[in-house]
Design an enzyme around this catalytic site. Structure first.
Site, PDB file in Angstrom:
ATOM      1  N   ALA A 102       1.488   7.537  -8.147  1.00  0.00           N
ATOM      2  CA  ALA A 102       1.914   7.534  -9.552  1.00  0.00           C
ATOM      3  C   ALA A 102       2.807   8.723  -9.907  1.00  0.00           C
ATOM      4  CB  ALA A 102       0.691   7.499 -10.463  1.00  0.00           C
ATOM      5  N   HIS A 130       6.648   3.283  -0.626  1.00  0.00           N
ATOM      6  CA  HIS A 130       5.620   2.664  -1.461  1.00  0.00           C
ATOM      7  C   HIS A 130       5.137   1.406  -0.767  1.00  0.00           C
ATOM      8  CE1 HIS A 130       6.568   5.367  -4.718  1.00  0.00           C
ATOM      9  NE2 HIS A 130       7.836   5.128  -4.458  1.00  0.00           N
ATOM     10  N   ASN A 145       4.928   9.304  -0.040  1.00  0.00           N
ATOM     11  CA  ASN A 145       4.420   8.292  -0.953  1.00  0.00           C
ATOM     12  C   ASN A 145       3.678   9.089  -2.010  1.00  0.00           C
ATOM     13  OD1 ASN A 145       3.077   6.368  -2.414  1.00  0.00           O
ATOM     14  ND2 ASN A 145       2.449   5.163  -0.638  1.00  0.00           N
ATOM     15  N   GLU A 179      11.364   8.083   0.670  1.00  0.00           N
ATOM     16  CA  GLU A 179      10.311   7.707  -0.278  1.00  0.00           C
ATOM     17  C   GLU A 179       9.728   6.363   0.151  1.00  0.00           C
ATOM     18  OE1 GLU A 179      10.077   6.377  -4.975  1.00  0.00           O
ATOM     19  OE2 GLU A 179      11.880   7.363  -4.228  1.00  0.00           O
ATOM     20  N   ARG A 197       6.838  -4.712 -10.279  1.00  0.00           N
ATOM     21  CA  ARG A 197       5.608  -4.414 -11.014  1.00  0.00           C
ATOM     22  C   ARG A 197       5.920  -3.993 -12.451  1.00  0.00           C
ATOM     23  NH1 ARG A 197       1.704  -0.863  -7.601  1.00  0.00           N
ATOM     24  NH2 ARG A 197       0.312  -1.574  -9.252  1.00  0.00           N
ATOM     25  N   TYR A 254      -2.521  -3.321  -2.690  1.00  0.00           N
ATOM     26  CA  TYR A 254      -2.231  -2.338  -1.654  1.00  0.00           C
ATOM     27  C   TYR A 254      -2.725  -2.733  -0.264  1.00  0.00           C
ATOM     28  CZ  TYR A 254      -1.265   0.411  -5.791  1.00  0.00           C
ATOM     29  OH  TYR A 254      -0.766   0.847  -6.983  1.00  0.00           O
ATOM     30  N   PRO A 284      -1.699  10.920  -5.055  1.00  0.00           N
ATOM     31  CA  PRO A 284      -2.963  10.566  -5.679  1.00  0.00           C
ATOM     32  C   PRO A 284      -3.400   9.124  -5.417  1.00  0.00           C
ATOM     33  CG  PRO A 284      -1.242  10.756  -7.332  1.00  0.00           C
ATOM     34  CD  PRO A 284      -0.672  11.259  -6.045  1.00  0.00           C
ATOM     35  N   ASN A 285      -4.686   9.009  -5.198  1.00  0.00           N
ATOM     36  CA  ASN A 285      -5.395   7.740  -5.008  1.00  0.00           C
ATOM     37  C   ASN A 285      -5.133   7.072  -3.671  1.00  0.00           C
ATOM     38  OD1 ASN A 285      -6.651   7.805  -7.621  1.00  0.00           O
ATOM     39  ND2 ASN A 285      -4.633   7.323  -8.455  1.00  0.00           N
ATOM     40  N   ARG A 342      -9.180   0.382  -2.847  1.00  0.00           N
ATOM     41  CA  ARG A 342      -8.593   0.317  -4.181  1.00  0.00           C
ATOM     42  C   ARG A 342      -7.592  -0.830  -4.268  1.00  0.00           C
ATOM     43  NH1 ARG A 342      -3.651   3.398  -5.854  1.00  0.00           N
ATOM     44  NH2 ARG A 342      -3.504   3.060  -8.083  1.00  0.00           N
TER      45      ARG A 342
END
Length: 146
Positions: free
Chosen positions: A77, A100, A74, A98, A107, A23, A10-11, A18
């Site tokens: 969330a 990111h 990735n 995985e 964070r 990012y 998502p996103n 964004r």
């Protein structure tokens, strides 16, 4: 030729727009093109997909079994919330890395938990788009004949 499926959650379709301070300004299309070029140098075929919907991501993971030799995910969330994605990866029995873009451990505290890491061969975070290329390198070592 070995094949890797790159899955974005998502996103991530909004990369480049964004929160560029978190990012960066690279778009998802830019990342996919860089992955395609890098995969070619590694002797890998790749396919890329993105969805904002958890069930669609699960369906894509299920569909990877018998088609692909490894996964780069990735999950955005969903990394921090989805036991269902973790179970889907475990069920297909494919090596998964995985990824990111940001360092999730630097964070907010809720981002420090990754359900996917429990079924991943490794986690790459904080290196921006280069993390995807690093993931392809790691998978190539695992899935291509020596």
């Amino acid at each position: 030729m070995a094949s890797v499926l790159i899955i974005n959650g998502p996103n991530l379709n909004l990369l480049g727009q964004r929160q560029p301070e978190v990012y960066g300004t690279t778009t998802l299309a830019d990342i996919e093109m860089a992955c395609a070029r890098h995969a070619e140098t590694l002797g890998l075929d790749i396919s890329c997909t993105q969805s904002n919907h958890e069930g669609a991501l699960i369906d894509v993971i299920h569909g990877a079994k018998g088609v692909h030799n490894g996964l780069v995910i990735n999950a955005g969330a969903y990394t921090h919330t989805s036991i269902a994605l973790m179970d889907a990866v475990a069920s297909v029995e494919l090596p998964m890395v995985e990824v990111h873009l940001s360092n999730i451990h630097a964070r907010e505290a809720f981002r420090h938990v990754s359900y996917l890491s429990k079924v991943a061969i490794g986690q790459i975070c904080g290196f921006g788009p280069k993390g995807y290329l690093m993931a392809l390198d790691a998978l190539a070592e695992r899935i291509t004949p020596k």
